[in-house]
Design a protein around this motif. Structure first.
Motif, PDB file in Angstrom:
ATOM      1  N   MET A  44      -3.941  -4.066   9.823  1.00 26.44           N
ATOM      2  CA  MET A  44      -4.999  -4.709  10.578  1.00 26.44           C
ATOM      3  C   MET A  44      -6.288  -4.726   9.785  1.00 26.44           C
ATOM      4  SD  MET A  44      -6.169  -1.678  13.195  1.00 26.44           S
ATOM      5  CE  MET A  44      -7.749  -2.374  13.592  1.00 26.44           C
ATOM      6  N   HIS A  81      -8.038  -1.730   5.222  1.00 29.56           N
ATOM      7  CA  HIS A  81      -7.121  -1.827   4.100  1.00 29.56           C
ATOM      8  C   HIS A  81      -7.781  -1.324   2.818  1.00 29.56           C
ATOM      9  CE1 HIS A  81      -4.931  -4.330   6.784  1.00 29.56           C
ATOM     10  NE2 HIS A  81      -5.821  -5.304   6.751  1.00 29.56           N
ATOM     11  N   MET A 140      -2.266   3.553  -2.139  1.00 26.92           N
ATOM     12  CA  MET A 140      -0.979   3.090  -1.612  1.00 26.92           C
ATOM     13  C   MET A 140      -0.793   3.568  -0.179  1.00 26.92           C
ATOM     14  SD  MET A 140       0.855   1.044  -3.390  1.00 26.92           S
ATOM     15  CE  MET A 140      -0.490   0.091  -4.057  1.00 26.92           C
ATOM     16  N   ALA A 141      -1.638   3.081   0.676  1.00 22.28           N
ATOM     17  CA  ALA A 141      -1.541   3.357   2.107  1.00 22.28           C
ATOM     18  C   ALA A 141      -1.936   2.077   2.822  1.00 22.28           C
ATOM     19  CB  ALA A 141      -2.480   4.489   2.502  1.00 22.28           C
ATOM     20  N   GLU A 142      -1.453   1.914   4.037  1.00 20.77           N
ATOM     21  CA  GLU A 142      -1.795   0.680   4.758  1.00 20.77           C
ATOM     22  C   GLU A 142      -3.261   0.660   5.151  1.00 20.77           C
ATOM     23  OE1 GLU A 142       0.559  -1.236   7.631  1.00 20.77           O
ATOM     24  OE2 GLU A 142       2.422  -0.357   6.921  1.00 20.77           O
ATOM     25  N   HIS A 147       1.161  -5.258   9.654  1.00 19.29           N
ATOM     26  CA  HIS A 147       0.096  -6.106   9.154  1.00 19.29           C
ATOM     27  C   HIS A 147       0.244  -6.288   7.639  1.00 19.29           C
ATOM     28  CE1 HIS A 147      -3.746  -7.928  10.181  1.00 19.29           C
ATOM     29  NE2 HIS A 147      -4.140  -7.599   8.963  1.00 19.29           N
ATOM     30  N   ASN A 151       1.280  -6.945  -3.332  1.00 20.00           N
ATOM     31  CA  ASN A 151       0.826  -5.776  -4.088  1.00 20.00           C
ATOM     32  C   ASN A 151       0.467  -4.593  -3.194  1.00 20.00           C
ATOM     33  OD1 ASN A 151      -1.389  -7.165  -3.021  1.00 20.00           O
ATOM     34  ND2 ASN A 151      -2.765  -6.379  -4.593  1.00 20.00           N
ATOM     35  N   ARG A 152       0.855  -4.665  -1.925  1.00 17.59           N
ATOM     36  CA  ARG A 152       0.499  -3.598  -1.007  1.00 17.59           C
ATOM     37  C   ARG A 152       1.758  -3.000  -0.377  1.00 17.59           C
ATOM     38  NH1 ARG A 152      -3.258  -1.541  -2.617  1.00 17.59           N
ATOM     39  NH2 ARG A 152      -3.240  -0.366  -0.691  1.00 17.59           N
ATOM     40  N   PRO A 153       1.666  -1.745   0.095  1.00 20.50           N
ATOM     41  CA  PRO A 153       2.869  -1.105   0.654  1.00 20.50           C
ATOM     42  C   PRO A 153       3.384  -1.778   1.919  1.00 20.50           C
ATOM     43  CG  PRO A 153       0.928   0.335   0.854  1.00 20.50           C
ATOM     44  CD  PRO A 153       0.528  -0.811   0.001  1.00 20.50           C
ATOM     45  N   GLY A 154       2.571  -2.585   2.570  1.00 24.74           N
ATOM     46  CA  GLY A 154       3.028  -3.280   3.771  1.00 24.74           C
ATOM     47  C   GLY A 154       3.845  -4.526   3.494  1.00 24.74           C
ATOM     48  N   ARG A 214       6.730  -6.970   3.061  1.00 28.11           N
ATOM     49  CA  ARG A 214       8.105  -7.001   3.574  1.00 28.11           C
ATOM     50  C   ARG A 214       8.742  -8.289   3.078  1.00 28.11           C
ATOM     51  NH1 ARG A 214       6.754  -2.690   4.070  1.00 28.11           N
ATOM     52  NH2 ARG A 214       6.738  -1.307   5.893  1.00 28.11           N
TER      53      ARG A 214
END
Lengths: 88, 254
Positions: A1, A34, A39-41, B222, B228-231, B233
């Motif tokens: 988010m 963000h 390396m975290a959401e 989200h 380039n991000r862990p989210g 998919r």
């Protein structure tokens, strides 16, 4: 988010920034959103800046929520150990 | 040996330009175009809050590869010209973010630029991710656009928590003016927007009689398009890109 959560305040101190140079910091922005690099959401992000020197005059940290809470506790612990007469 | 610019099928080019944005301000923008002079539609890409970054520019080129003239205005041009995207984002955030009216003006300028290009068929869509998802819907409510894609934009509906030092409101007052078809791509595990908020938006658009389609992906939260991000998919992103391609083909071609 995108939390949009943003808290601003002023600070007085110095930070070591781009190119390894120290500069005076006058502003701090704290937000939970963000990260760019971690390396975290979501992370607790802190920007120490001197807006008068442009956008690059910034020291940024991105901390997981848990580690940010430990940082808060560490800062409070360190300050609590300081005699009042030294806090000047 | 190939000469440049190469105009053989499949070629495209990308460049940084200046366009007139809100209030006539000249702002930086990243433009990618398929080679050749075949008629094509245009797409305005709204970058996410972290800024006008490499990954967003990659999306612009992806849309050109799909056959569209695509442009991403640098929404932070005014406050942080030439700055690193992350620094620019931090500077703008500290000043309260991008005002909605300015965003709309910048998208309008970018859309007008696309319509002025040789080969433009006059149709322009808009797409945004994250904060840009909300701004994509906003632009489609206030401008004459032909298609809009909202990738997990928060605060299209729902209450904004009080006390934030950043300007953002939900779009409930604007939604009755939405005229463009809307494609919404969401993650079931996202909380901003939550599945309930996605459903609420769907109910509003159904009541208004809008042309829209929503897809919500399991095992995605989200930012699932963010490579380039862990989210990230991969399954959701791949299917999402296919939905985007089909949606723009339906509404921007001809």
């Amino acid at each position: 988010m995108c939390t949009y959560t943003t808290v601003k305040d002023t600070v007085d101190g110095s930070a070591k920034g781009p190119g390894g140079a120290w500069f005076h910091v006058s502003d701090v922005t704290v937000y939970f959103d963000h990260p760019v690099h971690a390396m975290a959401e979501h992370t607790l992000n802190i920007d120490f800046t001197d807006p008068g020197r442009g956008p690059a005059a910034r020291v940024a940290v991105e901390l997981t929520a848990e580690s940010a809470q430990r940082l808060v506790a560490a800062i409070q612990s360190a300050l609590a150990a300081v005699p009042a007469e030294m806090r000047v | 040996m190939t000469s440049y610019p190469d105009t053989s099928p499949g070629s495209l080019f990308a460049t940084t330009i200046s366009v007139a944005g809100h209030g006539g301000d000249q702002i930086e923008a990243y433009l990618a175009r398929p080679a050749g002079d075949a008629p094509r539609g245009g797409v305005v890409v709204i970058h996410h809050m972290p800024g006008y970054d490499r990954e967003t520019k990659e999306m612009v080129r992806h849309l050109a590869e799909l056959g569209y003239d695509a442009i991403c205005p640098n929404l932070y041009s005014r406050e942080a010209p030439g700055a690193d995207p992350a620094d620019a984002s931090a500077a703008v955030r500290a000043r309260g973010g991008v005002p909605d009216d300015r965003l709309v003006g910048d998208v309008a300028g970018a859309a007008a630029y696309l319509r002025s290009l040789p080969g433009a068929n006059g149709k322009v869509g808009v797409i945004g991710h994250c904060s840009g998802g909300r701004q994509s819907v906003l632009a489609a409510c206030r401008l004459d656009l032909d298609a809009a894609v909202d990738c997990y934009g928060a605060f299209v509906v729902g209450d904004v928590p009080p006390g934030l030092d950043i300007r953002v409101t939900n779009l409930l007052p604007d939604l009755p003016q939405l005229s463009a078809p809307l494609l919404g791509l969401f993650g079931v595990e996202d909380q901003h927007p939550s599945p309930e908020q996605v459903a609420e938006l769907g109910r509003i658009l159904t009541e208004q009689g809008n042309d829209f389609e929503f897809h919500s992906y399991e095992d995605a939260g989200h930012g699932f398009f963010a490579v380039n991000r862990p989210g990230y998919r991969v399954a959701a992103a791949n299917d999402g890109w296919e939905r985007i391609a089909a949606f723009f083909a339906k509404h921007l071609e001809g």
